[in-house]
Design an enzyme around this catalytic site. Structure first.
Site, PDB file in Angstrom:
ATOM      1  N   HIS A 150       5.690 103.782 -61.506  1.00 52.66           N
ATOM      2  CA  HIS A 150       6.934 102.827 -62.026  1.00 52.66           C
ATOM      3  C   HIS A 150       8.149 103.474 -61.299  1.00 52.66           C
ATOM      4  CE1 HIS A 150       9.119 100.789 -65.543  1.00 52.66           C
ATOM      5  NE2 HIS A 150       9.642 100.533 -64.424  1.00 52.66           N
ATOM      6  N   ARG A 156       6.873  94.297 -65.942  1.00 50.78           N
ATOM      7  CA  ARG A 156       6.874  95.333 -66.926  1.00 50.78           C
ATOM      8  C   ARG A 156       5.147  95.555 -67.438  1.00 50.78           C
ATOM      9  NH1 ARG A 156      10.570  97.665 -66.227  1.00 50.78           N
ATOM     10  NH2 ARG A 156      12.411  98.097 -67.671  1.00 50.78           N
ATOM     11  N   GLY A 165      13.873  85.635 -61.776  1.00 43.95           N
ATOM     12  CA  GLY A 165      15.113  86.024 -61.984  1.00 43.95           C
ATOM     13  C   GLY A 165      15.622  86.732 -60.665  1.00 43.95           C
ATOM     14  N   ILE A 196       5.315  94.103 -60.842  1.00 44.95           N
ATOM     15  CA  ILE A 196       6.403  95.130 -60.698  1.00 44.95           C
ATOM     16  C   ILE A 196       7.438  94.896 -61.638  1.00 44.95           C
ATOM     17  CG2 ILE A 196       6.405  95.687 -58.155  1.00 44.95           C
ATOM     18  CD1 ILE A 196       8.776  93.543 -57.766  1.00 44.95           C
ATOM     19  N   ARG A 230      10.484  80.605 -67.081  1.00 41.97           N
ATOM     20  CA  ARG A 230      10.735  79.731 -68.332  1.00 41.97           C
ATOM     21  C   ARG A 230      11.837  78.513 -67.770  1.00 41.97           C
ATOM     22  NH1 ARG A 230      13.847  84.205 -71.445  1.00 41.97           N
ATOM     23  NH2 ARG A 230      14.472  84.681 -69.206  1.00 41.97           N
ATOM     24  N   GLU A 265       2.201 103.181 -70.328  1.00 42.12           N
ATOM     25  CA  GLU A 265       2.520 104.011 -69.310  1.00 42.12           C
ATOM     26  C   GLU A 265       3.329 105.173 -70.021  1.00 42.12           C
ATOM     27  OE1 GLU A 265       4.691 101.198 -66.653  1.00 42.12           O
ATOM     28  OE2 GLU A 265       6.564 102.644 -67.032  1.00 42.12           O
TER      29      GLU A 265
HETATM   30  C1  8YV Z   1      13.639 101.948 -64.279  1.00 39.82           C
HETATM   31  C2  8YV Z   1      13.027  99.375 -64.428  1.00 39.82           C
HETATM   32  O1  8YV Z   1      13.811 102.910 -63.184  1.00 39.82           O
HETATM   33  O2  8YV Z   1      15.135  98.866 -64.242  1.00 39.82           O
HETATM   34  C3  8YV Z   1      14.128  98.680 -64.640  1.00 39.82           C
HETATM   35  O3  8YV Z   1      14.083  97.768 -65.614  1.00 39.82           O
HETATM   36  O4  8YV Z   1      11.975  99.054 -64.617  1.00 39.82           O
HETATM   37  C4  8YV Z   1      13.221 100.399 -63.298  1.00 39.82           C
HETATM   38  O5  8YV Z   1      14.040 100.197 -62.329  1.00 39.82           O
HETATM   39  C5  8YV Z   1      13.025 102.405 -65.322  1.00 39.82           C
HETATM   40  O6  8YV Z   1      13.017 101.052 -66.348  1.00 39.82           O
HETATM   41  C6  8YV Z   1      13.037 103.338 -65.986  1.00 39.82           C
HETATM   42  O7  8YV Z   1      12.564 103.829 -67.050  1.00 39.82           O
END
Ligand code: 8YV
Length: 334
Positions: A287, A240, A156, A238, A179, A269
């Site tokens: 995170h 999920r 992405g 980085i 994908r 987490e």
């Molecule tokens: C967020 C992230 O700070 O934007 C996202 O999807 O993973 C991070 O930038 C995070 O989701 C906060 O929970």
């Protein structure tokens, strides 16, 4: 006319709370309490909108208990905290915060790659512990990053930012798997070549994961996939938590089946698998890939703009399920 009522589920920048308070009747959370699902439902009673930050689960149970809710604005690009199908079925709009964090998050992906491959955290710990007595030829000798082969899974916007950095900044050969394949012009701009996942895992010197968490990406990288990687390779996640089987990764790192890892996201987490905590060849961060002041402000302002655009013009900026704005029978907003 009374203002729409919204809940800001976590502490955010005070001036952005004030900005929202000029448009809405706001309940904020300045002490940053972490509410249970039941507490969140209680707070949402009578609210038409909620500002979420990525950790608040919006599912069928919550939606059924909060019939006034019309929009959930996430201050995150990822939205695996939303059951979007349930929201759409109930005519509740979801919005996320794309674009504003792309370059910052791509920078951090490279920071983790450099830290892990070049053993920066390990070296710093050694120094701080007072163990540095003399130089030696192989002290913290790591893997080359420039000129190596980078494999990106999840192409992405952020994946493409990483590809551009790798190809144009570090002279890397960049492979990617996604994908769907990018258009040829976009591939050329990113300097990246599409390959299947197994080829990527076998060929890459460093693997960067930027995939979202979905049922299809659960444990996308487990023992079998790690076994395909080079013993000198680095794995960076980085995207999920849950995309990697953290227990399998810890075993591979412990047994030297891959050289190093850099992780910003974890299964379950803020808990981190204890086996990862015990290892020296993994760099662990809480995170924070999007965490610069400017980017976090831009994310919060985009979530705020989505709420304002939706309630004042029926025009949210970055809707995830825009069909609820125009669908048959209108929306809770009509
Ligand atoms: C967020 C992230 O700070 O934007 C996202 O999807 O993973 C991070 O930038 C995070 O989701 C906060 O929970």
């Amino acid at each position: 006319m009374s203002k729409p009522r919204i809940l800001i589920a976590r502490a955010i920048f005070p001036d952005i709370v004030e900005r929202l308070a000029r448009h809405f009747d706001v309940e904020a959370n300045p002490l940053d309490a972490i509410w249970t699902g039941t507490e969140l439902i209680a707070r949402l009673h009578g609210k038409q909108g909620v500002f979420t930050t990525g950790g608040e689960r919006i599912d069928e149970g919550l939606l059924a208990a909060c019939p006034d809710l019309r929009i959930c604005a996430n201050m995150a690009v990822g939205y695996n905290n939303f059951d979007l199908a349930a929201m759409t079925a109930r005519g509740v709009l979801g919005t996320n915060a794309p674009d504003v964090l792309t370059e910052t998050t791509a920078d951090f992906g490279f920071a983790l790659l450099m830290a892990a491959a070049r053993r920066i955290s390990e070296g710093e710990r050694f120094l701080r512990e007072g163990l540095w007595r003399r130089w030696s030829y192989d002290m913290f000798a790591g893997a080359e990053v420039h000129g190596s082969t980078l494999g990106i899974i999840g192409m992405g916007r952020i994946g493409q930012g990483i590809a551009r950095r790798g190809a144009h900044g570090f002279g890397m050969r960049v492979l990617y798997h996604n994908r769907s394949r990018l258009a040829p012009a976009r591939e050329a701009e990113c300097g990246a070549r599409y390959v299947d996942q197994n080829e990527l895992l076998r060929s890459a010197d460093h693997v960067m994961l930027v995939a979202p968490y979905t049922p299809a990406t659960h444990h996308l990288i487990g023992a079998a996939e790690l076994a395909l990687m080079k013993p000198t390779a680095t794995l960076v996640n980085i995207g999920r938590g849950g995309v990697v089987d953290d227990a399998a990764l810890a075993a591979a790192l412990r047994e030297g089946r891959i050289a190093a890892a850099g992780l910003d996201v974890f299964e379950g987490e803020p808990r981190v698998h204890p086996d990862l905590l015990a290892l020296r060849n993994v760099v662990l961060t809480p995170h924070i890939a999007s965490a610069t002041v400017a980017t976090r402000r831009a994310m919060a302002n985009l979530a705020a703009d989505n709420l304002i655009g939706f309630f004042e013009r029926n025009e949210p900026l970055t809707p995830l399920n825009p069909e609820v704005l125009t669908g048959p029978g209108g929306t809770r907003n009509s």
